[in-house]
Enzyme design. Structure first.
Site, mmCIF file in Angstrom:
data_model
loop_
_atom_site.group_PDB
_atom_site.id
_atom_site.type_symbol
_atom_site.label_atom_id
_atom_site.label_comp_id
_atom_site.label_asym_id
_atom_site.label_seq_id
_atom_site.Cartn_x
_atom_site.Cartn_y
_atom_site.Cartn_z
ATOM 1 N N ALA A 118 0.843 -1.206 0.143
ATOM 2 C CA ALA A 118 -0.251 -0.042 0.230
ATOM 3 C C ALA A 118 0.868 1.286 -0.037
ATOM 4 O O ALA A 118 0.270 2.270 0.077
ATOM 5 C CB ALA A 118 -0.956 0.017 1.371
ATOM 6 N N CYS A 119 2.123 1.124 -0.176
ATOM 7 C CA CYS A 119 2.982 2.365 -0.051
ATOM 8 C C CYS A 119 2.835 3.064 -1.264
ATOM 9 O O CYS A 119 3.507 4.133 -1.394
ATOM 10 C CB CYS A 119 4.524 1.981 0.373
ATOM 11 S SG CYS A 119 5.178 0.992 -0.980
ATOM 12 N N GLY A 120 2.353 2.508 -2.394
ATOM 13 C CA GLY A 120 2.369 3.801 -3.572
ATOM 14 C C GLY A 120 3.374 3.471 -4.450
ATOM 15 O O GLY A 120 3.566 4.623 -5.247
#
Length: 279
Positions: A118-120
């Site tokens: 989810a860190c993108g």
């Protein structure tokens, strides 16, 4: 020294009733990593083999390439109080001094950069970052292994997971020779920490690059685990569970043989299947 496990009271249900019992829990405590007096990371880990963990972390971040660049490692036993004024366990802080010839580290990357889905981050830029800091070429490693050796790795690793037997809550990582002989195994609440511990052991023992070696992990194969294998020069990574898409992309780019779902007499080989010596 911090405990690696602890005891607690539980209510044990078995379908026929309930009874009070004692149970073992895997310890989880923070480890602060300082380099040259500067805090560079804090990771939650199972205490034990902390210097190996730190060495493996620094290798995968490109801060060191050999044991000679680790000038000094020590627990921060002379400073029991943090900036908040509260007393801290000195064995939860490791201070590292690098030698003058160590590369200038870039601390813009943190522990979670390569672990969180989810860190993108961009997959392409992440792979390019790993390639830029790679010390050895894994793609030209000529090692081959038999399917039987590949199948055997999870069970051989499991035999060395003594803390898992009592807690049931730890990941395992093990280094093996091409014939399946185990070199070292480590456990931790974090799968990335377990790999750091075995890779850091190899770094501190002067065994890098780990040409011809196999890395087995008890869980899934994430991008970061492939990164750590490539950073240590390990040509084969075997995981009990599934790899992520980015892990497969990096393994293909780096030339790592990546196998997942290694269970019983079955496995999926996602990259570099030419290293599997089929009948």
């Amino acid at each position: 020294m911090a405990k690696v496990n602890t005891r607690t009271t539980v209510l044990r249900l078995d379908g026929t009733g309930a009874v009070g019992a004692r149970d073992s829990l895997a310890a989880e405590e923070p480890l602060e990593i300082r380099v040259g007096g500067r805090q560079v990371a804090v990771t939650m880990r199972t205490p034990g083999d902390d210097f190996d963990l730190v060495a493996g972390f620094l290798l995968s971040e490109g801060a060191v390439r050999g044991r000679e660049q680790l000038a000094r490692m020590r627990y921060c036993t002379d400073n029991r109080h943090g900036d908040d004024g509260h007393e801290h366990d000195p064995y939860n802080i490791v201070e590292v001094d690098l030698s003058p010839d160590a590369p200038e580290p870039s601390w813009s990357l943190h522990r979670n950069t390569f672990t969180s889905s989810a860190c993108g981050i961009c997959g392409k830029s992440s792979i390019e970052s790993v390639r830029a800091t790679a010390c050895w070429s894994v793609a030209d490693d000529p090692v081959t292994i038999t399917p039987e050796v590949l199948y055997s790795l999870p069970d051989r690793l499991r035999e060395r997971q003594k803390m898992f037997d009592s807690t049931g809550g730890l990941h395992g990582a093990g280094l093996f020779e091409a014939d399946g002989t185990i070199l070292i195994a480590r456990e931790d609440v974090g799968r990335h920490n377990a790999v750091d511990k075995v890779v850091g052991w190899a770094l501190r023992e002067g065994r890098l690059p780990l040409r011809g070696a196999l890395l087995a992990v008890s869980g899934r194969a994430s991008f970061e685990l492939v990164q750590k294998a490539a950073a240590a020069g390990i040509p084969v990574l075997a995981a009990v569970s599934a790899p992520s898409s980015l892990a497969v992309d990096l393994a293909e780019t780096a030339g790592v043989t990546l196998a997942g779902f290694v269970r019983g007499q079955r496995a999926n080989v996602y990259t570099r299947p030419d290293r599997i010596a089929l009948p």
